[in-house]
Design an enzyme around this catalytic site. Structure first.
Site, PDB file in Angstrom:
ATOM      1  N   CYS A  17       0.818  -1.213   0.000  1.00  9.76           N
ATOM      2  CA  CYS A  17       0.000   0.000   0.000  1.00  9.76           C
ATOM      3  C   CYS A  17       0.852   1.263   0.000  1.00  9.76           C
ATOM      4  CB  CYS A  17      -0.906   0.055   1.235  1.00  9.76           C
ATOM      5  SG  CYS A  17      -2.111  -1.264   1.308  1.00  9.76           S
ATOM      6  N   ASP A  28      20.165  -8.842 -10.358  1.00  7.41           N
ATOM      7  CA  ASP A  28      18.794  -8.591  -9.933  1.00  7.41           C
ATOM      8  C   ASP A  28      18.808  -8.287  -8.438  1.00  7.41           C
ATOM      9  OD1 ASP A  28      16.096  -8.235 -10.179  1.00  7.41           O
ATOM     10  OD2 ASP A  28      15.635 -10.300 -10.744  1.00  7.41           O
ATOM     11  N   ASP A  29      17.718  -7.669  -7.963  1.00  8.70           N
ATOM     12  CA  ASP A  29      17.671  -7.267  -6.561  1.00  8.70           C
ATOM     13  C   ASP A  29      17.299  -8.411  -5.632  1.00  8.70           C
ATOM     14  OD1 ASP A  29      14.558  -7.149  -6.271  1.00  8.70           O
ATOM     15  OD2 ASP A  29      15.034  -6.014  -8.082  1.00  8.70           O
ATOM     16  N   CYS A  84      12.041  -1.845   7.623  1.00  8.94           N
ATOM     17  CA  CYS A  84      12.105  -2.898   6.607  1.00  8.94           C
ATOM     18  C   CYS A  84      13.259  -2.652   5.632  1.00  8.94           C
ATOM     19  CB  CYS A  84      10.784  -2.958   5.846  1.00  8.94           C
ATOM     20  SG  CYS A  84      10.793  -4.122   4.469  1.00  8.94           S
ATOM     21  N   TYR A 134      14.243  -3.110  -2.767  1.00  9.42           N
ATOM     22  CA  TYR A 134      13.334  -3.226  -3.903  1.00  9.42           C
ATOM     23  C   TYR A 134      12.109  -2.316  -3.861  1.00  9.42           C
ATOM     24  CZ  TYR A 134       9.841  -5.318  -7.035  1.00  9.42           C
ATOM     25  OH  TYR A 134       8.889  -5.511  -7.993  1.00  9.42           O
ATOM     26  N   CYS A 161      14.669  -4.479  10.110  1.00 10.44           N
ATOM     27  CA  CYS A 161      14.052  -5.803  10.119  1.00 10.44           C
ATOM     28  C   CYS A 161      14.621  -6.597   8.948  1.00 10.44           C
ATOM     29  CB  CYS A 161      12.529  -5.691   9.980  1.00 10.44           C
ATOM     30  SG  CYS A 161      11.696  -7.305   9.823  1.00 10.44           S
ATOM     31  N   ASN A 199      -1.084   1.480   5.798  1.00 16.72           N
ATOM     32  CA  ASN A 199      -0.043   0.726   5.113  1.00 16.72           C
ATOM     33  C   ASN A 199       0.600  -0.201   6.134  1.00 16.72           C
ATOM     34  OD1 ASN A 199       2.067  -0.219   3.547  1.00 16.72           O
ATOM     35  ND2 ASN A 199       3.293   1.632   3.745  1.00 16.72           N
ATOM     36  N   GLY A 200       0.541  -1.505   5.887  1.00 17.63           N
ATOM     37  CA  GLY A 200       1.119  -2.467   6.814  1.00 17.63           C
ATOM     38  C   GLY A 200       0.147  -3.590   7.112  1.00 17.63           C
ATOM     39  N   GLY A 219       1.191   0.014  -5.002  1.00 16.18           N
ATOM     40  CA  GLY A 219      -0.090  -0.675  -5.057  1.00 16.18           C
ATOM     41  C   GLY A 219      -0.831  -0.337  -6.328  1.00 16.18           C
ATOM     42  N   CYS A 278      12.845 -11.663   6.647  1.00 15.34           N
ATOM     43  CA  CYS A 278      12.682 -12.479   5.441  1.00 15.34           C
ATOM     44  C   CYS A 278      13.972 -13.202   5.068  1.00 15.34           C
ATOM     45  CB  CYS A 278      12.182 -11.626   4.273  1.00 15.34           C
ATOM     46  SG  CYS A 278      13.194 -10.188   3.899  1.00 15.34           S
ATOM     47  N   SER A 285      14.141  -2.753 -11.676  1.00 15.15           N
ATOM     48  CA  SER A 285      14.597  -2.659 -10.290  1.00 15.15           C
ATOM     49  C   SER A 285      16.057  -3.042 -10.109  1.00 15.15           C
ATOM     50  CB  SER A 285      13.714  -3.534  -9.395  1.00 15.15           C
ATOM     51  OG  SER A 285      13.739  -4.880  -9.832  1.00 15.15           O
ATOM     52  N   CYS A 315       6.910 -12.755   5.143  1.00 19.20           N
ATOM     53  CA  CYS A 315       6.761 -11.520   5.916  1.00 19.20           C
ATOM     54  C   CYS A 315       5.339 -11.448   6.458  1.00 19.20           C
ATOM     55  CB  CYS A 315       7.033 -10.302   5.030  1.00 19.20           C
ATOM     56  SG  CYS A 315       6.739  -8.722   5.861  1.00 19.20           S
TER      57      CYS A 315
END
Length: 472
Positions: free
Chosen positions: A17, A361-362, A251, A257, A449, A117-118, A43, A452, A299, A398
């Protein structure tokens, strides 16, 4: 012919979001629309704007992209000097108009609209408790839990009720709330999702990223700090710190990304510069003899440029991206090799033929797209293909608002590096190390954080939450 409905980009994670809020401008909704347009990357499922003149609320929502939803007639239906907006990418709740935010209510304290958002890790349990007390939910999104908590609070002011409600939720939230008197914005104590403060002359605004300010000519003032709540109203900006303070856990994938490269996040650090630095660190950690460095667009471009700088290997564009791919397309009856990827990417033989190629790539999630890209590069004449990933292996889902596959779908959770290399058919494969990523990112390494990559979640789960989330 078969109708192809691509899943949410198979080999990428997705942000869920974007939020935007503005107070004190006669064209508040128009600026909210532009802000959401700049935040479209966060989003693409649906969007909504709520605007107010202090007496009446006006709301417009739609499924699809920002530019398609907010036509001139629609924006004319959104008068007022304050507004909030939201772009949705579903992580909690289904893909329906009823789940598009802002969510709006009218209750004893007046009008209220909320955009979030979250993800809230205790949303399901809170929802069951609220329903037991008679709450009736109109959507399936966890964001509606916050509205019901506000309505059920016994605090004596709307601001106190909002603080009370946000104090009960656990997880990631960057929220904007529109009231009859102003805009309220808050960020969770861990600061998981970004949120920033901007100014355009006498108008104040908040947004998920600074690129929203750039488009409308506003100045970036500062981040909303983790655990901070700000009120934008006729007095200007009022800052409060009403939540228990904890060590930040921002995050790290926002740098890798999610955020737009031209944005500044987490203390005003430029995303583009950080991604280039990650690429340089990757070249230092995992060098390879090669003739050309190419990115997986778009990206992967900054990290590939950084890898080229760090390695001294020339940078070039070996894959061209089609920017006009829709969510649905018709596959021809006659099978075409790697059709799904070719719709989005096409190789450039003049860059690749006879070359030892480093493709940067990321991230690598399931590995399916990487496998097709490697084969496409070989078909275009690449002599060797070396895959380099500017983040560590993703091994864990996540629970804080990122659209992540299940653990069993994450290839690195169950396969060794060499097994992944064989699967994607690359001559070599290397990821950026966890420590290399954390040391390269701006700020303190322990303020991010990285769940992941490590399964170390910064917000401790209760046994009930572990059961609900399927953690054991």
């Amino acid at each position: 012919m078969s109708l192809i409905m691509p899943c949410k980009t198979p080999d990428k994670l997705h942000e869920e979001c974007a939020v935007f809020g503005i107070y004190g401008h006669k064209e508040a909704a128009n600026l909210a629309y532009l802000g959401l347009y700049a935040l479209q990357h966060r989003g693409q499922e649906g969007s909504g704007i709520a605007a107010s003149d202090g007496e009446h609320f006006h709301v417009e929502k739609g499924m699809g992209l920002v530019a398609d939803i907010y036509t001139k007639p629609v924006l004319k239906n959104l008068p007022g000097h304050m507004a909030i907006g939201h772009n949705r990418y579903s992580t909690a709740g289904g893909s329906h108009l009823k789940n598009v935010q802002p969510l709006t209510v009218n209750f004893a304290f007046g009008n209220l609209a909320l955009a979030h958002n979250g993800n809230l890790i205790n949303a399901t349990m809170l929802r069951h408790e609220l329903e037991a007390y008679g709450a009736i939910f109109q959507s399936t999104t966890d964001s509606e839990v916050i509205i019901h908590l506000i309505a059920h609070s016994r605090a004596d002011s709307l601001l106190a009720r909002i603080i009370d409600a946000l104090g009960q939720v656990r997880g990631a939230f960057s929220v904007v709330v529109l009231t009859d008197t102003g805009v309220i914005a808050a960020r969770d104590p861990y600061g998981l999702r970004p949120l920033c403060l901007g100014r355009l002359r006498e108008s104040w605004m908040v947004a998920s990223e600074t690129c929203a300010f750039d488009l409308i000519g506003a100045d970036f003032v500062r981040d909303i700090e983790p655990g901070e709540l700000v009120v934008l109203d006729e007095r200007g900006v009022t800052s409060l710190k009403p939540f228990t303070q904890v060590q930040p856990a921002m995050c790290i994938f926002e740098y890798v990304y999610f955020s737009r490269p031209d944005s500044k996040i987490f203390g005003g650090h430029t995303v583009y510069a950080t991604r280039k630095a990650l690429g340089r660190q990757l070249a230092l950690e995992s060098p390879v003899d090669a003739d050309v460095v190419i990115p997986v667009p778009d990206s992967g471009v900054p990290a590939a440029l950084g890898f080229s700088e760090g390695s001294g290997i020339p940078f070039d564009i070996g894959l061209i991206r089609n920017h006009y791919v829709g969510r649905t397309f018709i596959e021809p009856e006659q099978s075409i090799r790697h059709f799904g990827v070719k719709v989005k990417l096409n190789a450039v033989p003049e860059v690749l033929a006879g070359k030892r190629v480093v493709v940067v790539d990321d991230s690598l999630v399931r590995g399916t797209t990487s496998r097709k890209i490697v084969k496409m590069l070989r078909h275009a004449g690449a002599k060797e293909v070396h895959m380099r990933i500017s983040s560590p292996p993703i091994v864990s889902p996540c629970f804080y608002g990122i659209d992540t596959p299940t653990k069993k779908e994450l290839i690195a959770s169950s396969h060794s590096l060499n097994e992944i290399r064989k699967y994607i058919t690359a001559d070599s494969l290397a990821y950026l190390s966890l420590q290399g990523m954390l040391n390269t990112a701006p700020g303190k390494p322990d303020h991010y954080c990285n769940a992941c990559f490590t399964e170390r979640y910064p917000i401790p789960f209760t046994k009930a939450e572990e059961l609900q989330l399927g953690l054991f």
